[in-house]
Design a protein around this motif. Structure first.
Motif, mmCIF file in Angstrom:
data_model
loop_
_atom_site.group_PDB
_atom_site.id
_atom_site.type_symbol
_atom_site.label_atom_id
_atom_site.label_comp_id
_atom_site.label_asym_id
_atom_site.label_seq_id
_atom_site.Cartn_x
_atom_site.Cartn_y
_atom_site.Cartn_z
ATOM 1 N N GLY A 53 0.813 -1.212 0.000
ATOM 2 C CA GLY A 53 0.000 0.000 0.000
ATOM 3 C C GLY A 53 0.847 1.262 0.000
ATOM 4 N N GLY A 57 0.758 3.994 -2.900
ATOM 5 C CA GLY A 57 0.406 5.354 -2.502
ATOM 6 C C GLY A 57 1.501 6.355 -2.819
ATOM 7 N N ALA A 76 1.812 3.016 -10.584
ATOM 8 C CA ALA A 76 1.220 2.189 -9.526
ATOM 9 C C ALA A 76 1.211 0.717 -9.925
ATOM 10 N N VAL A 303 -5.339 3.104 -2.096
ATOM 11 C CA VAL A 303 -4.368 2.585 -1.128
ATOM 12 C C VAL A 303 -5.063 1.697 -0.088
ATOM 13 N N GLN A 306 -6.169 -1.521 -1.753
ATOM 14 C CA GLN A 306 -5.032 -2.367 -2.091
ATOM 15 C C GLN A 306 -4.518 -3.115 -0.863
#
Length: 386
Positions: A53, A57, A76, A303, A306
């Motif tokens: 995460g 992020g 990402a 985030v 995830q």
């Protein structure tokens, strides 16, 4: 000639018997109930999920601050490298992560080339289906624990839908490279911290056996599984196109995800769980996409979702898909605005893919996947691929 005919008849009869048992297993209410409620609470790990995460992020925040919001989603995708090889000792993790990161970049490049060249949908279906088989072969041969080959196809499909010029190919690949290095750094952070404190217990060895593992790439079972995936992805995407669905590559991803199980029993469980998870995830996505989240609101939710997906991946694949579906749609929407209608498309495309995957698996189920007439006991693969 009679002996040959008799042998062929025997083989076909045995295959029909196995396929019949496979379809009975697929259609059993007990199978669906078991897939929906079975929970594995023994392998949850919070710290690795948080590191994934943080990696996702970080690239999204930096991309947003630098004014590259359109590229942040592809960075990402590269950072999802951190979700692979989490159980590997550090002495073998680095070179394996480099392979994963390189694969993500190459698949982003493949998709971008397909999009920028204006290739027809038929060419895209063939290219992505073959790429799915190759990705599955690589992941299985190297035993790369993590989200699995579906991440690579998600990267290719996303790039194909975004790229319109030759310049986009380089931009998207550069973003994926940056993200991959961030993901690798996040995965190796504990080792780096120990090294900083003078603890060399996590020292990375020079040779990690990647090339040795690749020697198993031509194993017959791996090749057969990859061929099955190529066929299922092509059939699913073609049906989605014929049905007028807007995202046929999602159908291919649905087929690939369901076929990442290590045997037929696992394939059915994964297929059922993915379908159920997508239904619930679509409902969540519809609600989220209807909100005026803006870029930063979407980043925060991506985030959170995830991290939740990483934690739930080993608990129940349906719960994992419940988080993955809205996360994937929000991530896709960073580069191109999406409406709530796209969540419905996601369910329809995924359903086509899952059905194609499990039906083809049943028709081609191999002897080693059965013990007698019943599916062999399932070995959980939820941690190995999503």
């Amino acid at each position: 000639m009679p002996d040959t005919l008799m042998s062929t008849t025997t083989v076909l009869s045995e295959q029909a018997r196995r396929s019949g048992a496979a379809f009975r297993h697929l259609c059993s209410p007990r199978t669906w109930w078991s897939a929906a409620v079975t929970l594995n609470r023994g392998n949850t790990a919070i710290a690795p999920a948080v590191r994934v995460g943080v990696a996702v992020g970080l690239v999204l925040v930096v991309g947003g601050l630098l004014g590259h919001r359109d590229l942040a989603g592809f960075a990402a995708l590269g950072s999802l490298t951190s979700a692979f090889c989490r159980a590997d000792p550090y002495r073998v993790r680095l070179p394996r992560l480099l392979v994963v990161g390189g694969a993500v970049v190459l698949y982003v490049g493949l998709g971008a080339i397909l999009g920028a060249s204006g290739s027809s949908i038929a060419v895209q279906v063939v290219a992505v289906s073959l790429a799915a088989g190759l990705a599955a072969l690589l992941v299985s041969a190297l035993r790369l624990m993590g989200p699995g080959a579906v991440v690579l196809i998600f990267a290719a499909a996303g790039a194909a839908g975004f790229a319109t010029t030759v310049g986009d190919v380089g931009r998207l690949m550069a973003a994926a490279i940056v993200g991959s290095f961030v993901g690798i750094a996040a995965s190796l952070a504990p080792w780096a911290w120990d090294a900083f404190r003078g603890d060399d217990g996590h020292r990375i060895a020079e040779r990690a056996g990647v090339l040795v593992a690749l020697r198993g790439v031509l194993g017959r079972r791996l090749l057969m599984r990859s061929a099955r995936i190529v066929a299922a992805c092509a059939i699913a995407a073609t049906i989605a196109v014929a049905a007028g669905l807007q995202h046929p590559m999602w159908a291919a991803m649905g087929a690939l995800a369901s076929l990442q199980g290590i045997d037929y029993h696992a394939t059915v469980h994964r297929g059922v769980q993915r379908l159920l998870g997508n239904l619930g995830g679509a409902a969540v996505a519809i609600a989220l996409l209807a909100l005026p989240l803006g870029y930063w609101g979407a980043v925060a939710l991506i985030v959170v979702l995830q991290v939740a997906a990483e934690i739930l991946a080993t608990v129940n694949y349906a719960l994992c898909s419940l988080a993955v579906t809205p996360m994937a749609l929000l991530l896709t929407g960073l580069g191109a605005g999406l409406t709530a209608d796209v969540a419905v498309d996601r369910v329809a495309d995924t359903a086509v893919g899952v059905v194609c995957g499990v039906v083809l698996a049943a028709l081609t189920v191999a002897h080693h996947e059965f013990a007698g007439s019943d599916p062999i006991p399932v070995v959980s693969s939820s941690a190995s691929s999503r």
